[in-house]
Design a protein around this motif. Structure first.
Motif, PDB file in Angstrom:
ATOM      1  N   LEU A  87      78.232  15.396 161.753  1.00 52.65           N
ATOM      2  CA  LEU A  87      78.435  16.799 160.926  1.00 52.65           C
ATOM      3  C   LEU A  87      79.527  17.568 161.898  1.00 52.65           C
ATOM      4  O   LEU A  87      80.142  18.314 161.297  1.00 52.65           O
ATOM      5  N   ALA A  88      79.493  17.244 163.023  1.00 52.65           N
ATOM      6  CA  ALA A  88      80.293  18.039 163.960  1.00 52.65           C
ATOM      7  C   ALA A  88      81.778  17.243 163.821  1.00 52.65           C
ATOM      8  O   ALA A  88      82.734  18.239 163.848  1.00 52.65           O
ATOM      9  N   ARG A  89      81.985  15.945 163.685  1.00 49.69           N
ATOM     10  CA  ARG A  89      83.046  15.369 163.866  1.00 49.69           C
ATOM     11  C   ARG A  89      83.757  14.863 162.926  1.00 49.69           C
ATOM     12  O   ARG A  89      85.244  14.911 162.708  1.00 49.69           O
ATOM     13  N   HIS A  90      82.949  14.559 161.828  1.00 54.96           N
ATOM     14  CA  HIS A  90      83.454  13.834 160.591  1.00 54.96           C
ATOM     15  C   HIS A  90      83.757  14.899 159.457  1.00 54.96           C
ATOM     16  O   HIS A  90      83.439  15.008 158.377  1.00 54.96           O
ATOM     17  N   CYS A  91      84.430  16.051 159.988  1.00 48.08           N
ATOM     18  CA  CYS A  91      85.075  17.113 158.816  1.00 48.08           C
ATOM     19  C   CYS A  91      86.434  17.707 159.603  1.00 48.08           C
ATOM     20  O   CYS A  91      86.955  17.464 160.576  1.00 48.08           O
ATOM     21  N   ASP A  92      86.865  18.520 158.678  1.00 52.01           N
ATOM     22  CA  ASP A  92      88.232  19.156 159.129  1.00 52.01           C
ATOM     23  C   ASP A  92      87.881  20.575 159.429  1.00 52.01           C
ATOM     24  O   ASP A  92      88.750  21.152 160.399  1.00 52.01           O
ATOM     25  N   GLU A 101      87.415  13.487 145.271  1.00 50.01           N
ATOM     26  CA  GLU A 101      88.228  14.474 145.042  1.00 50.01           C
ATOM     27  C   GLU A 101      88.700  15.497 146.135  1.00 50.01           C
ATOM     28  O   GLU A 101      89.492  16.419 145.699  1.00 50.01           O
ATOM     29  N   GLY A 102      87.788  15.372 147.153  1.00 50.16           N
ATOM     30  CA  GLY A 102      88.010  16.006 148.346  1.00 50.16           C
ATOM     31  C   GLY A 102      89.230  16.238 149.023  1.00 50.16           C
ATOM     32  O   GLY A 102      89.424  14.928 149.825  1.00 50.16           O
ATOM     33  N   ARG A 103      90.148  17.035 149.218  1.00 43.97           N
ATOM     34  CA  ARG A 103      91.278  17.058 150.127  1.00 43.97           C
ATOM     35  C   ARG A 103      90.662  17.363 151.437  1.00 43.97           C
ATOM     36  O   ARG A 103      91.243  16.945 152.449  1.00 43.97           O
ATOM     37  N   TYR A 104      89.579  18.292 151.834  1.00 39.19           N
ATOM     38  CA  TYR A 104      89.325  18.732 153.039  1.00 39.19           C
ATOM     39  C   TYR A 104      87.736  18.487 153.208  1.00 39.19           C
ATOM     40  O   TYR A 104      87.176  18.639 152.005  1.00 39.19           O
ATOM     41  N   ARG A 105      87.501  18.333 154.273  1.00 44.39           N
ATOM     42  CA  ARG A 105      85.873  18.274 154.575  1.00 44.39           C
ATOM     43  C   ARG A 105      85.455  19.413 155.236  1.00 44.39           C
ATOM     44  O   ARG A 105      85.909  19.516 156.205  1.00 44.39           O
ATOM     45  N   VAL A 106      84.404  20.079 154.951  1.00 45.66           N
ATOM     46  CA  VAL A 106      83.971  21.390 155.638  1.00 45.66           C
ATOM     47  C   VAL A 106      82.509  21.403 155.814  1.00 45.66           C
ATOM     48  O   VAL A 106      81.731  20.727 154.884  1.00 45.66           O
ATOM     49  N   SER A 150      72.203  22.275 148.604  1.00 49.57           N
ATOM     50  CA  SER A 150      72.469  20.743 148.060  1.00 49.57           C
ATOM     51  C   SER A 150      72.743  20.902 146.664  1.00 49.57           C
ATOM     52  O   SER A 150      73.806  19.897 146.418  1.00 49.57           O
ATOM     53  N   ALA A 151      72.399  21.610 145.666  1.00 50.86           N
ATOM     54  CA  ALA A 151      72.810  21.450 144.172  1.00 50.86           C
ATOM     55  C   ALA A 151      74.123  22.094 144.158  1.00 50.86           C
ATOM     56  O   ALA A 151      74.984  21.431 143.386  1.00 50.86           O
ATOM     57  N   LEU A 152      74.652  22.965 144.916  1.00 53.36           N
ATOM     58  CA  LEU A 152      75.789  23.613 144.757  1.00 53.36           C
ATOM     59  C   LEU A 152      76.915  22.784 145.229  1.00 53.36           C
ATOM     60  O   LEU A 152      78.085  22.641 144.926  1.00 53.36           O
ATOM     61  N   ALA A 153      76.558  22.209 146.421  1.00 52.36           N
ATOM     62  CA  ALA A 153      77.424  21.391 147.326  1.00 52.36           C
ATOM     63  C   ALA A 153      77.618  20.028 146.615  1.00 52.36           C
ATOM     64  O   ALA A 153      78.499  19.316 146.917  1.00 52.36           O
ATOM     65  N   GLY A 154      76.723  19.429 146.046  1.00 48.59           N
ATOM     66  CA  GLY A 154      76.354  18.197 145.556  1.00 48.59           C
ATOM     67  C   GLY A 154      76.337  17.148 146.628  1.00 48.59           C
ATOM     68  O   GLY A 154      76.583  15.819 146.527  1.00 48.59           O
ATOM     69  N   LYS A 169      84.645  24.440 147.359  1.00 42.41           N
ATOM     70  CA  LYS A 169      84.986  23.540 146.389  1.00 42.41           C
ATOM     71  C   LYS A 169      86.217  23.562 145.437  1.00 42.41           C
ATOM     72  O   LYS A 169      86.985  22.764 145.165  1.00 42.41           O
ATOM     73  N   GLU A 170      86.293  24.975 145.053  1.00 38.63           N
ATOM     74  CA  GLU A 170      87.487  25.073 143.819  1.00 38.63           C
ATOM     75  C   GLU A 170      88.749  24.889 144.758  1.00 38.63           C
ATOM     76  O   GLU A 170      89.647  24.804 144.204  1.00 38.63           O
ATOM     77  N   CYS A 171      88.716  24.988 146.012  1.00 37.58           N
ATOM     78  CA  CYS A 171      89.953  25.084 146.894  1.00 37.58           C
ATOM     79  C   CYS A 171      90.447  23.486 147.177  1.00 37.58           C
ATOM     80  O   CYS A 171      91.209  23.362 148.141  1.00 37.58           O
ATOM     81  N   GLY A 172      89.457  22.369 146.966  1.00 31.84           N
ATOM     82  CA  GLY A 172      89.459  21.303 147.020  1.00 31.84           C
ATOM     83  C   GLY A 172      88.615  20.562 148.149  1.00 31.84           C
ATOM     84  O   GLY A 172      88.991  19.661 148.985  1.00 31.84           O
ATOM     85  N   CYS A 173      87.630  21.378 148.599  1.00 27.09           N
ATOM     86  CA  CYS A 173      86.914  20.961 149.656  1.00 27.09           C
ATOM     87  C   CYS A 173      85.767  20.252 149.354  1.00 27.09           C
ATOM     88  O   CYS A 173      85.086  20.759 148.387  1.00 27.09           O
ATOM     89  N   GLU A 174      85.218  19.243 150.085  1.00 26.57           N
ATOM     90  CA  GLU A 174      83.886  18.723 150.118  1.00 26.57           C
ATOM     91  C   GLU A 174      83.158  19.417 151.191  1.00 26.57           C
ATOM     92  O   GLU A 174      83.503  19.593 152.192  1.00 26.57           O
TER      93      GLU A 174
END
Length: 474
Positions: free
Chosen positions: A139-144, A64-69, A114-118, A90-95
């Motif tokens: 973690l540095a590259r596989h994100c937006d 469901e994540g549109r963006y990766r942060v 961890s619990a909040l981020a899932g 997460k409410e804005c559609g971010c993983e």
């Protein structure tokens, strides 16, 4: 065979085994078992299902994540706000994938993040479960986007100097993605010459800042510039960097928006109001400005920062709001999202009203001006598109249609604000759009108030583009 021991493998095979095991969420030993079972049963019986891995690896991006942060939480008292920031992102559609510095672990726990981020929280540059394939690079590259909140003086100094002696600084040195910094520190540290040099260097390096804000510090009797920006501000800044440049669909148009409640004084310390947070109106103002509009936001008392790129006028009462609205005309679009109090006290007390032995005082109420109807029914200078809001707790459709006809506006955005919905004061909304001369309403699915705002702005732009009679206001 209780265990497997494999020796004398060349490095290429070892690396391939490790990667295959990580992708499957198994240990290398379990992955070898699967390979052997597949080979043993290849030409005979069908392969029985493999046992589920004991510690499955989380997917890199939630469906469901549109963006990766990648969120790096620095070591400061403001770290507690970063937990709320996870929820806002997460409410804005971010993983969200979290990284805690060693200092941050003194203020918040990896378990909380961890619990909040899932997803698992990362803390160690030399973690054997993730660094076999350079996990800090992933973690540095596989994100937006990389967000640092709080960005402490120490962490910014490391960034400015290109140090990489822990997981957070290694990620920041290795990333090729945009970086958003939310500084937080004592005002003396923020104003220190060394911090100023580091901030200037980071700005030259293309890093983006949100805050710090002015306010009280955690330390007693300390105030000034150094407070971390609020989670909503940081999330808005993140979305600005994440979202592609928006087409200026309202460029050249003037848009007037009201938001929040009004406070109608009873005496110097009491007032009549409602539970409106102003979040939906503010989100519409942000979306309209992003679409190129010239936006005036007239806001009642809310606990929200003024949106960037928007002229914000703060008022208290309904009478003040109406005067500000009329002064802001002419405009092409008027959106009345404010929850204006219907009544006010006829004569507010000059002093605090005291309890008396005669019981509760009698308060004479008079009706407040109807701002929506006043503007919608103007004989001259009426905006071409007037949009009202209807916050209802029952019979939503019937009340919205009646309000549309009674007020004389063009659209009504209606929603159910019963306590069970959590909409009043919350961050999501589910609306229906009732349009004059259109029989059926447009029912939109539940979504964040940010998404409602973006969709409403697009719908407004659609209306103007399909009309050959509308022209930008001069």
């Amino acid at each position: 065979m209780a265990s497997l021991t494999v020796r004398k493998l060349d490095d290429a095979i070892k690396t391939a085994l490790k990667l295959r095991a990580a992708q499957s969420g198994r240990s290398v030993e379990d992955e070898l078992r699967v390979i052997l079972r597949q080979a043993a049963f290849e030409d005979s019986a069908p392969l029985p299902p493999a046992a589920a891995p004991e510690t499955p690896s989380p997917p890199l991006q939630a469906p469901e994540g549109r963006y990766r942060v990648t969120l790096i939480i620095g070591g400061g008292i403001a770290a507690y706000k970063a937990l709320d920031l996870i929820r806002r992102l997460k409410e804005c559609g971010c993983e969200v994938r979290c990284v805690l510095t060693r200092a941050a672990e003194r203020f918040v726990t990896a378990l909380s993040a961890s619990a909040l981020a899932g997803s698992p929280c990362h803390t160690d540059l030399f973690d054997p479960t993730s660094e076999f394939d350079a996990g800090h690079i992933r973690l540095a590259r596989h994100c937006d986007l990389v967000v640092v909140a709080p960005a402490t003086a120490d962490l910014m100094a490391k960034m400015a100097q290109g140090l990489a002696d822990d997981l957070a600084s290694a990620i920041l040195l290795a990333t090729d993605k945009p970086v958003l910094l939310a500084p937080a520190m004592n005002p003396a540290m923020w104003n220190n010459a060394a911090t100023k040099r580091n901030v200037a260097q980071l700005a030259r390096d293309g890093r983006t800042f949100v805050g710090p804000n002015r306010g009280e510090m955690a330390e007693a009797n300390e105030a000034g510039i150094g407070r971390m920006a609020e989670p909503l501000e940081i999330a808005a800044g993140a979305l600005t960097l994440l979202q592609p440049a928006q087409t200026q669909i309202l460029k050249g148009r003037r848009v007037l928006i009201t938001a929040g409640p009004t406070h109608e004084p009873i005496d110097p310390v009491r007032y009549i109001a409602n539970r409106s947070s102003g979040k939906q109106g503010y989100a519409i103002a942000v979306a309209a400005a992003a679409a190129g509009a010239d936006v005036v936001l007239i806001s009642g008392p809310v606990n929200l920062p003024d949106p960037k790129g928007v002229k914000t006028i703060r008022v208290e009462s309904a009478q003040e709001m109406l005067a500000a609205v009329e002064a802001a005309l002419p405009t092409e679009v008027a959106i009345f999202a404010a929850a204006v109090a219907d009544w006010r006290v006829a004569q507010a007390g000059a002093q605090k009203i005291k309890k008396g032995k005669d019981g509760a005082p009698a308060l004479e109420l008079v009706e407040n001006p109807d701002i929506l109807a006043t503007i919608a029914k103007r004989a001259t200078g009426r905006p071409p598109l007037v949009i009202g809001f209807a916050a209802e707790t029952e019979h939503v459709a019937e009340n919205a249609r009646a309000k549309l006809a009674r007020k004389g506006c063009d659209w009504i955005v209606a929603n159910d604000v019963s306590p069970a919905t959590g909409i009043m004061g919350g961050d999501s909304n589910a609306v229906q759009i009732f349009i004059k001369d259109q029989e059926a309403p447009e029912a939109w699915p539940a979504m964040s108030k940010t998404d409602v705002a973006a969709r409403l702005v697009a719908r407004i732009a659609d209306t103007f583009s399909s009309s050959t009679e509308s022209t930008p206001a001069s």
